[in-house]
Design a protein around this motif. Structure first.
Motif, PDB file in Angstrom:
ATOM      1  N   LEU A   1     -10.634  -4.722  -4.442  1.00  0.00           N
ATOM      2  CA  LEU A   1     -10.019  -5.507  -3.372  1.00  0.00           C
ATOM      3  C   LEU A   1      -8.860  -4.750  -2.735  1.00  0.00           C
ATOM      4  CD1 LEU A   1      -9.255  -9.283  -3.345  1.00  0.00           C
ATOM      5  CD2 LEU A   1      -7.479  -7.674  -2.699  1.00  0.00           C
ATOM      6  N   ALA A   2      -8.019  -4.150  -3.563  1.00  0.00           N
ATOM      7  CA  ALA A   2      -6.873  -3.410  -3.037  1.00  0.00           C
ATOM      8  C   ALA A   2      -7.323  -2.285  -2.115  1.00  0.00           C
ATOM      9  CB  ALA A   2      -6.036  -2.847  -4.185  1.00  0.00           C
ATOM     10  N   TYR A   3      -8.394  -1.600  -2.492  1.00  0.00           N
ATOM     11  CA  TYR A   3      -8.885  -0.508  -1.643  1.00  0.00           C
ATOM     12  C   TYR A   3      -9.506  -1.041  -0.346  1.00  0.00           C
ATOM     13  CZ  TYR A   3      -7.884   3.411  -4.702  1.00  0.00           C
ATOM     14  OH  TYR A   3      -7.221   4.389  -5.427  1.00  0.00           O
ATOM     15  N   GLU A   4     -10.107  -2.232  -0.401  1.00  0.00           N
ATOM     16  CA  GLU A   4     -10.602  -2.844   0.832  1.00  0.00           C
ATOM     17  C   GLU A   4      -9.439  -3.208   1.758  1.00  0.00           C
ATOM     18  OE1 GLU A   4     -13.542  -3.241   2.089  1.00  0.00           O
ATOM     19  OE2 GLU A   4     -14.690  -2.488   0.383  1.00  0.00           O
ATOM     20  N   VAL A   5      -8.365  -3.710   1.178  1.00  0.00           N
ATOM     21  CA  VAL A   5      -7.191  -4.102   1.970  1.00  0.00           C
ATOM     22  C   VAL A   5      -6.615  -2.908   2.724  1.00  0.00           C
ATOM     23  CG1 VAL A   5      -4.798  -4.891   1.834  1.00  0.00           C
ATOM     24  CG2 VAL A   5      -6.578  -6.105   0.575  1.00  0.00           C
ATOM     25  N   VAL A   6      -6.477  -1.774   2.038  1.00  0.00           N
ATOM     26  CA  VAL A   6      -5.815  -0.636   2.669  1.00  0.00           C
ATOM     27  C   VAL A   6      -6.712   0.092   3.676  1.00  0.00           C
ATOM     28  CG1 VAL A   6      -4.286  -0.326   0.694  1.00  0.00           C
ATOM     29  CG2 VAL A   6      -6.422   0.974   0.797  1.00  0.00           C
ATOM     30  N   LYS A   7      -7.966  -0.315   3.758  1.00  0.00           N
ATOM     31  CA  LYS A   7      -8.814   0.199   4.835  1.00  0.00           C
ATOM     32  C   LYS A   7      -8.447  -0.445   6.165  1.00  0.00           C
ATOM     33  CE  LYS A   7     -12.953   1.006   1.958  1.00  0.00           C
ATOM     34  NZ  LYS A   7     -14.347   0.534   1.722  1.00  0.00           N
ATOM     35  N   THR A   8      -7.694  -1.532   6.101  1.00  0.00           N
ATOM     36  CA  THR A   8      -7.287  -2.289   7.283  1.00  0.00           C
ATOM     37  C   THR A   8      -5.767  -2.210   7.426  1.00  0.00           C
ATOM     38  OG1 THR A   8      -6.818  -4.411   6.194  1.00  0.00           O
ATOM     39  CG2 THR A   8      -9.134  -3.895   6.671  1.00  0.00           C
ATOM     40  N   ASP A   9      -5.254  -2.896   8.437  1.00  0.00           N
ATOM     41  CA  ASP A   9      -3.807  -3.007   8.617  1.00  0.00           C
ATOM     42  C   ASP A   9      -3.316  -4.408   8.241  1.00  0.00           C
ATOM     43  OD1 ASP A   9      -3.179  -0.384   9.508  1.00  0.00           O
ATOM     44  OD2 ASP A   9      -3.991  -0.862  11.487  1.00  0.00           O
ATOM     45  N   PHE A  10      -4.006  -5.015   7.294  1.00  0.00           N
ATOM     46  CA  PHE A  10      -3.646  -6.369   6.874  1.00  0.00           C
ATOM     47  C   PHE A  10      -2.198  -6.446   6.407  1.00  0.00           C
ATOM     48  CE2 PHE A  10      -3.239  -9.341   3.254  1.00  0.00           C
ATOM     49  CZ  PHE A  10      -3.440 -10.527   3.919  1.00  0.00           C
ATOM     50  N   GLN A  11      -1.759  -5.501   5.574  1.00  0.00           N
ATOM     51  CA  GLN A  11      -0.386  -5.537   5.073  1.00  0.00           C
ATOM     52  C   GLN A  11       0.624  -5.475   6.215  1.00  0.00           C
ATOM     53  OE1 GLN A  11      -1.627  -2.368   2.122  1.00  0.00           O
ATOM     54  NE2 GLN A  11       0.171  -3.154   1.062  1.00  0.00           N
TER      55      GLN A  11
END
Length: 207
Positions: free
Chosen positions: A75-85
């Motif tokens: 999940l963390a790696y999916e998140v950092v593929k985007t600019d969600f943070q």
């Protein structure tokens, strides 16, 4: 451990994937930024729901569903593929009170997750987007989000590389201004962040 999410509230909907939830969350955050808090009720609901899914995947639920290490790292790696943070922090002040708490829990978890090689993908994303640190630090100036931002800022600076960035940057010296503010709760939170930074500095040999 944050309060566990009751996944039964979402069971009427078809199962979502992490990329789907992230895409919906980012679209809603962008729309909320454009519409503003008063006109973005629908977007608020979408963001709250998406954060509910992320909390479920990160922390499990009250029914005994527990996440696996591999799934959490994935999940963390999916998140950092985007600019969600980035979008989450940029629009944190527009979120409702309970949604801000969920956002802080999700963001903090993502920043702390380590893979099998002891790498933190969420923290690496923050290193590559230092404006996130500035937005979190500036959050101390807004009483409505100060404690949320303080919590997320501390989660970031527990990473040694991020701590080094901050200790060598302008935010570190401004801690002294933050601990002198009239609001005791905010001043105490800022002092807690200062202690984390100082501890990292000592553990790192003064950088």
């Amino acid at each position: 451990m944050p309060p566990l999410f009751d996944i039964r509230k979402l069971v009427k909907e078809r199962p979502k994937t992490v990329p789907e939830v992230l895409a919906k969350a980012i679209a809603a955050l962008q729309a909320l930024e454009s519409l503003g808090r008063e006109k973005g009720e629908k977007e608020q609901q979408t963001i709250h729901k998406c954060l509910g899914y992320l909390k479920f995947w990160l922390f499990g639920d009250e029914q005994g569903h527990e996440p696996t290490k591999d799934n959490v790292v994935s999940l963390a790696y999916e998140v950092v593929k985007t600019d969600f943070q980035l979008y989450l922090i940029k629009n944190i002040a527009l979120l409702e009170f309970e949604t801000r708490k969920d956002a802080a829990q999700v963001f903090g978890a993502i920043v702390r997750i380590k893979d099998q090689d002891d790498k933190c993908p969420g923290a690496i994303y923050v290193q590559q987007h230092p404006e996130i640190l500035n937005m979190l630090f500036e959050g101390y100036d807004d009483p409505s989000i100060a404690l949320n931002c303080g919590s997320m800022y501390r989660d970031c600076i527990r990473d040694e590389t991020i701590a080094r960035m901050e200790l060598n940057g302008p935010n570190f010296m401004e801690f002294f201004q933050r601990v002198e503010v009239a609001n005791f709760e905010i001043a105490s939170d800022a002092f807690s962040s200062f202690k984390v930074s100082s501890r990292q500095w000592l553990q790192g040999g003064g950088y």
